[in-house]
Design a protein around this motif. Structure first.
Motif, PDB file in Angstrom:
ATOM      1  N   TRP A  26       0.847  -1.187   0.000  1.00  0.00           N
ATOM      2  CA  TRP A  26       0.000   0.000   0.000  1.00  0.00           C
ATOM      3  C   TRP A  26       0.887   1.243   0.000  1.00  0.00           C
ATOM      4  O   TRP A  26       1.907   1.285   0.698  1.00  0.00           O
ATOM      5  CB  TRP A  26      -0.909  -0.007   1.216  1.00  0.00           C
ATOM      6  CG  TRP A  26      -1.937  -1.098   1.146  1.00  0.00           C
ATOM      7  CD1 TRP A  26      -1.819  -2.367   1.633  1.00  0.00           C
ATOM      8  CD2 TRP A  26      -3.214  -1.025   0.540  1.00  0.00           C
ATOM      9  NE1 TRP A  26      -2.962  -3.088   1.362  1.00  0.00           N
ATOM     10  CE2 TRP A  26      -3.832  -2.280   0.696  1.00  0.00           C
ATOM     11  CE3 TRP A  26      -3.916  -0.005  -0.120  1.00  0.00           C
ATOM     12  CZ2 TRP A  26      -5.117  -2.547   0.213  1.00  0.00           C
ATOM     13  CZ3 TRP A  26      -5.194  -0.274  -0.595  1.00  0.00           C
ATOM     14  CH2 TRP A  26      -5.775  -1.537  -0.425  1.00  0.00           C
ATOM     15  N   GLN A 104      -8.701   3.378   3.923  1.00  0.00           N
ATOM     16  CA  GLN A 104      -8.255   2.553   5.051  1.00  0.00           C
ATOM     17  C   GLN A 104      -8.394   3.342   6.349  1.00  0.00           C
ATOM     18  O   GLN A 104      -8.196   4.560   6.360  1.00  0.00           O
ATOM     19  CB  GLN A 104      -6.779   2.160   4.870  1.00  0.00           C
ATOM     20  CG  GLN A 104      -6.493   1.337   3.646  1.00  0.00           C
ATOM     21  CD  GLN A 104      -6.930  -0.110   3.790  1.00  0.00           C
ATOM     22  OE1 GLN A 104      -7.255  -0.577   4.874  1.00  0.00           O
ATOM     23  NE2 GLN A 104      -6.920  -0.838   2.689  1.00  0.00           N
ATOM     24  N   LEU A 112      -0.630  -2.465   7.564  1.00  0.00           N
ATOM     25  CA  LEU A 112      -0.688  -2.796   6.131  1.00  0.00           C
ATOM     26  C   LEU A 112       0.692  -3.119   5.583  1.00  0.00           C
ATOM     27  O   LEU A 112       1.690  -2.526   6.016  1.00  0.00           O
ATOM     28  CB  LEU A 112      -1.276  -1.625   5.352  1.00  0.00           C
ATOM     29  CG  LEU A 112      -2.738  -1.297   5.620  1.00  0.00           C
ATOM     30  CD1 LEU A 112      -3.127  -0.011   4.890  1.00  0.00           C
ATOM     31  CD2 LEU A 112      -3.635  -2.443   5.185  1.00  0.00           C
TER      32      LEU A 112
END
Length: 152
Positions: A26, A104, A112
């Motif tokens: 990410w 998120q 992540l």
């Protein structure tokens, strides 16, 4: 040396991130600067291209040198300018040309998968004020070899 910009867009307790298909990591949306483009212009343009959203009042929050090192020698190096914004307009792309977009939870970002150095600057941007400078040195397979941040 490449110049790259990105922007962390926060909307209350969520942040918009992009999952890159190559590693599944990410990232904050962004990309390479174009000739004669300011870092802010680049951040706004790249964010729009990757998300469909227009940023308003992005603020520079981080300036980083990223080095890829092999056997003690730099084999690649770039400058990363990280912005932060909370104001935006537009419609989120259903599919980004760069990967999967998702809002998120801010508290979930630390869990992540992402480049290890990114965890450091997300932490600073979410929990501290002011500008952070840093140098991240990675191996060719993106293992963090060293990290120097100011302020620590």
């Amino acid at each position: 040396m490449r110049r790259v910009t990105n922007c962390i867009l926060r909307d209350q307790d969520h942040v918009l991130l992009l999952q890159k298909p190559s590693r599944g990591w990410w990232v904050a949306p962004g990309g390479k600067m174009e000739p004669r483009e300011s870092v802010k212009e680049s951040a706004v343009r790249e964010f729009k291209e990757e998300t469909g959203l227009d940023l308003y009042e992005p603020t520079l929050k981080g300036v980083f040198t990223v080095v890829i090192e092999e056997e003690g020698k730099a084999i690649d190096e770039w400058m990363l300018f990280t912005f932060y914004a909370e104001k935006f307009s537009g419609s989120l792309l259903s599919e980004s040309p760069e990967g999967h977009l998702a809002w998120q939870m801010v508290d979930h970002v630390k869990h992540l998968p992402m480049a290890e150095g990114d965890h450091h600057f997300f932490d600073h941007i979410f929990n501290r004020s002011g500008l952070i400078y840093g140098t991240f040195v990675y191996s060719p397979d993106y293992q963090l070899l060293s990290c120097n941040l100011d302020p620590e």
